[in-house]
Design a protein around this motif. Structure first.
Motif, PDB file in Angstrom:
ATOM      1  N   MET A  53      17.826 -62.505  -9.328  1.00 60.85           N
ATOM      2  CA  MET A  53      17.956 -61.338  -8.461  1.00 60.85           C
ATOM      3  C   MET A  53      17.120 -61.551  -7.215  1.00 60.85           C
ATOM      4  O   MET A  53      16.101 -62.237  -7.241  1.00 60.85           O
ATOM      5  CB  MET A  53      17.505 -60.048  -9.183  1.00 60.85           C
ATOM      6  CG  MET A  53      18.334 -59.683 -10.395  1.00 60.85           C
ATOM      7  SD  MET A  53      17.881 -58.067 -11.051  1.00 60.85           S
ATOM      8  CE  MET A  53      18.385 -57.007  -9.694  1.00 60.85           C
ATOM      9  N   GLU A  54      17.552 -60.965  -6.102  1.00 62.90           N
ATOM     10  CA  GLU A  54      16.818 -61.031  -4.846  1.00 62.90           C
ATOM     11  C   GLU A  54      16.705 -59.627  -4.270  1.00 62.90           C
ATOM     12  O   GLU A  54      17.541 -58.770  -4.517  1.00 62.90           O
ATOM     13  CB  GLU A  54      17.506 -61.966  -3.848  1.00 62.90           C
ATOM     14  CG  GLU A  54      17.537 -63.432  -4.272  1.00 62.90           C
ATOM     15  CD  GLU A  54      18.075 -64.336  -3.188  1.00 62.90           C
ATOM     16  OE1 GLU A  54      18.334 -63.823  -2.071  1.00 62.90           O
ATOM     17  OE2 GLU A  54      18.233 -65.543  -3.437  1.00 62.90           O
ATOM     18  N   GLY A  55      15.659 -59.420  -3.505  1.00 65.02           N
ATOM     19  CA  GLY A  55      15.439 -58.111  -2.898  1.00 65.02           C
ATOM     20  C   GLY A  55      14.001 -57.672  -3.091  1.00 65.02           C
ATOM     21  O   GLY A  55      13.244 -58.252  -3.869  1.00 65.02           O
ATOM     22  N   GLU A  56      13.621 -56.627  -2.383  1.00 63.61           N
ATOM     23  CA  GLU A  56      12.238 -56.170  -2.411  1.00 63.61           C
ATOM     24  C   GLU A  56      11.914 -55.338  -3.643  1.00 63.61           C
ATOM     25  O   GLU A  56      10.735 -55.123  -3.934  1.00 63.61           O
ATOM     26  CB  GLU A  56      11.941 -55.357  -1.148  1.00 63.61           C
ATOM     27  CG  GLU A  56      12.061 -56.179   0.129  1.00 63.61           C
ATOM     28  CD  GLU A  56      11.640 -55.384   1.355  1.00 63.61           C
ATOM     29  OE1 GLU A  56      10.859 -54.429   1.205  1.00 63.61           O
ATOM     30  OE2 GLU A  56      12.104 -55.712   2.456  1.00 63.61           O
ATOM     31  N   ILE A  57      12.922 -54.869  -4.374  1.00 60.61           N
ATOM     32  CA  ILE A  57      12.689 -54.045  -5.558  1.00 60.61           C
ATOM     33  C   ILE A  57      13.420 -54.672  -6.741  1.00 60.61           C
ATOM     34  O   ILE A  57      14.633 -54.882  -6.692  1.00 60.61           O
ATOM     35  CB  ILE A  57      13.163 -52.596  -5.345  1.00 60.61           C
ATOM     36  CG1 ILE A  57      12.438 -51.969  -4.146  1.00 60.61           C
ATOM     37  CG2 ILE A  57      12.917 -51.764  -6.599  1.00 60.61           C
ATOM     38  CD1 ILE A  57      12.891 -50.559  -3.836  1.00 60.61           C
ATOM     39  N   LEU A  58      12.661 -54.957  -7.797  1.00 62.63           N
ATOM     40  CA  LEU A  58      13.226 -55.484  -9.038  1.00 62.63           C
ATOM     41  C   LEU A  58      13.238 -54.345 -10.055  1.00 62.63           C
ATOM     42  O   LEU A  58      12.174 -53.814 -10.407  1.00 62.63           O
ATOM     43  CB  LEU A  58      12.397 -56.652  -9.554  1.00 62.63           C
ATOM     44  CG  LEU A  58      12.834 -57.255 -10.889  1.00 62.63           C
ATOM     45  CD1 LEU A  58      14.208 -57.897 -10.768  1.00 62.63           C
ATOM     46  CD2 LEU A  58      11.816 -58.278 -11.384  1.00 62.63           C
ATOM     47  N   VAL A  59      14.411 -53.966 -10.522  1.00 67.37           N
ATOM     48  CA  VAL A  59      14.573 -52.853 -11.454  1.00 67.37           C
ATOM     49  C   VAL A  59      14.825 -53.415 -12.847  1.00 67.37           C
ATOM     50  O   VAL A  59      15.747 -54.212 -13.050  1.00 67.37           O
ATOM     51  CB  VAL A  59      15.716 -51.922 -11.023  1.00 67.37           C
ATOM     52  CG1 VAL A  59      15.841 -50.743 -11.988  1.00 67.37           C
ATOM     53  CG2 VAL A  59      15.499 -51.420  -9.605  1.00 67.37           C
ATOM     54  N   ILE A  60      14.016 -52.976 -13.816  1.00 62.69           N
ATOM     55  CA  ILE A  60      14.167 -53.386 -15.209  1.00 62.69           C
ATOM     56  C   ILE A  60      14.522 -52.145 -16.014  1.00 62.69           C
ATOM     57  O   ILE A  60      13.686 -51.254 -16.203  1.00 62.69           O
ATOM     58  CB  ILE A  60      12.877 -54.020 -15.772  1.00 62.69           C
ATOM     59  CG1 ILE A  60      12.387 -55.133 -14.844  1.00 62.69           C
ATOM     60  CG2 ILE A  60      13.104 -54.561 -17.174  1.00 62.69           C
ATOM     61  CD1 ILE A  60      11.049 -55.716 -15.256  1.00 62.69           C
TER      62      ILE A  60
END
Length: 413
Positions: free
Chosen positions: A196-203
């Motif tokens: 995943m890429e981006g400033e927010i990693l959602v788990i």
């Protein structure tokens, strides 16, 4: 002063007559040459790209400038320089002239606000201009990292949603990639790439297997790349597991019961026997130790000089604020098998017969004949003395004996 007045008068007449009214006028030769060669830029329009904090040189080279002046302005028409003089109140800006025809604009310690269009102008009529675009590159920066440089921490419960944030800035806009590695370093452990890429990693629906150190790496082809770590801790109820559920040992010896407890946070852990918690004593000792596995401990129970009262069911128990768990194992007596009684040897008689077997000796005992009375002879053959009619009996018995010997030899062969 006189030369400047002549120049301005000639320049004004040129603008008014546009070359028609001065056809019959007498103009000095040197002035004609000046007006014949108008100033021009001899460097094509180019764009300049520089990294923030560096020095930018915006080129402007003029041929046949003569008495004209060179002026630098920004995109908002703010006057920056006139000739070799700085007009704006910013000591980072100046004129760089490596050669006579060069009028380069020098900007030291470039900042992001310096990017944009700059215009090199010559005060001809009409004014000649040459725009130069200044692009400023900014390495990636992480905006939400701790001031002391330590990693961030997130504490969550199983089943919740966790957002790991990595706010970045830079020109051009950086890309953010995510990696994960275990909370505790072990031999052979390494970080793995998260797709995943981006400033927010959602788990979503986080579990105990999602804990670890999450690392964001921001890059935009302007070195250096930057990174930040966030430790994610997931709270969950204990889970007890046993290596063996049955173990045996002889009386008088010692043994170790072992269980593994995984929980976060670790709270209460102990061994139980016959419904009671086991405390340390001369023969019983409880130890807790870790082998480097995250949120996992080993709980051991050492029993020495085992007796009949020690055999039975033992329970490994663990609990925290989220729940509890237990597992049971049995310790039973080991009785070595008795040695079997030795068996009597069995003698097997041979059944084969040899051709060279010697027949048992046969003793010939002839009978002694007396007068009209027959008495058996009890002596040996060598002691025989023939008497009356003795040879007749001897011949008869000798024939029988020879037949018996022949018969025995026949059986043997």
């Amino acid at each position: 002063m006189g030369e400047d007045l002549v120049w301005w008068i000639t320049f004004s007449l040129t603008l008014l007559c546009k070359g028609g009214c001065l056809q019959d006028a007498t103009i000095p030769y040197d002035l004609e040459d000046i007006f014949a060669l108008e100033p021009s830029f001899d460097v094509p329009v180019i764009n300049i790209t520089v990294v923030v904090g560096k020095t930018a040189i915006l080129p402007c080279s003029v041929e046949f400038l003569g008495e004209h002046k060179v002026v630098w302005t920004d995109e908002f028409s703010t006057l920056l320089t006139f000739d070799i003089n700085r007009i704006i109140d910013d000591d980072r800006i100046g004129i760089d002239r490596p050669y006579t025809r060069d009028w380069n604009l020098l900007i030291r310690d470039v900042k992001v606000k310096d990017r944009g269009r700059y215009i090199c102008q010559i005060n001809t009529h009409p004014i000649k201009t040459k725009p130069v675009e200044l692009n400023v590159l900014v390495p990636p920066q992480i905006l939400n990292e701790n001031e002391d440089g330590t990693r961030k921490e997130i504490l969550s419960k199983e089943g919740e949603t966790v957002n790991v944030i990595c706010n970045v800035s830079g020109i051009p806009a950086p890309s953010v990639k995510w990696y994960r590695r275990p909370l505790e370093e072990t031999v052979g452990s390494k970080k793995e790439r998260i797709g995943m890429e981006g400033e927010i990693l959602v788990i979503h629906n986080v579990s105990r297997y999602c804990d670890g150190i999450y690392q964001c790496v921001a890059s935009n082809d302007v070195p250096p790349a930057v990174e930040m770590e966030t430790a994610v801790f997931v709270e969950f109820q204990p889970e007890v597991s046993l290596i063996n559920k049955r173990i045996s040992q002889e009386k008088g010896k010692e043994t170790i019961l072992l269980c593994e407890i995984t929980a976060f946070p670790q709270a209460l852990s102990y061994w139980m026997f016959q419904g009671r918690e086991i405390a340390n004593s001369e023969r019983l000792k409880v130890d807790i130790y870790s082998e480097g596995k995250a949120h996992t401990i080993k709980l051991s129970l050492r029993i020495t000089n085992i007796s009949d009262s020690d055999f039975g069911e033992y329970e490994c128990f663990a609990s925290n604020k989220f729940g509890r768990d237990r597992e049971a194992m049995i310790l039973y007596e080991f009785r070595p098998p008795k040695a079997p009684k030795p068996e009597k040897p069995v003698v097997i008689q041979p059944t084969t017969r040899s051709r060279h077997h010697v027949a048992p000796p046969v003793t010939y005992r002839p009978t002694r004949v007396k007068e009209d009375v027959q008495e058996p002879y009890t002596g040996f053959v060598g002691e025989y003395r023939p008497r009356k009619n003795g040879c007749q009996f001897l011949n008869v018995n000798l024939t029988v004996t020879l037949k018996m010997i022949f018969f025995v030899l026949l059986l043997i062969s």
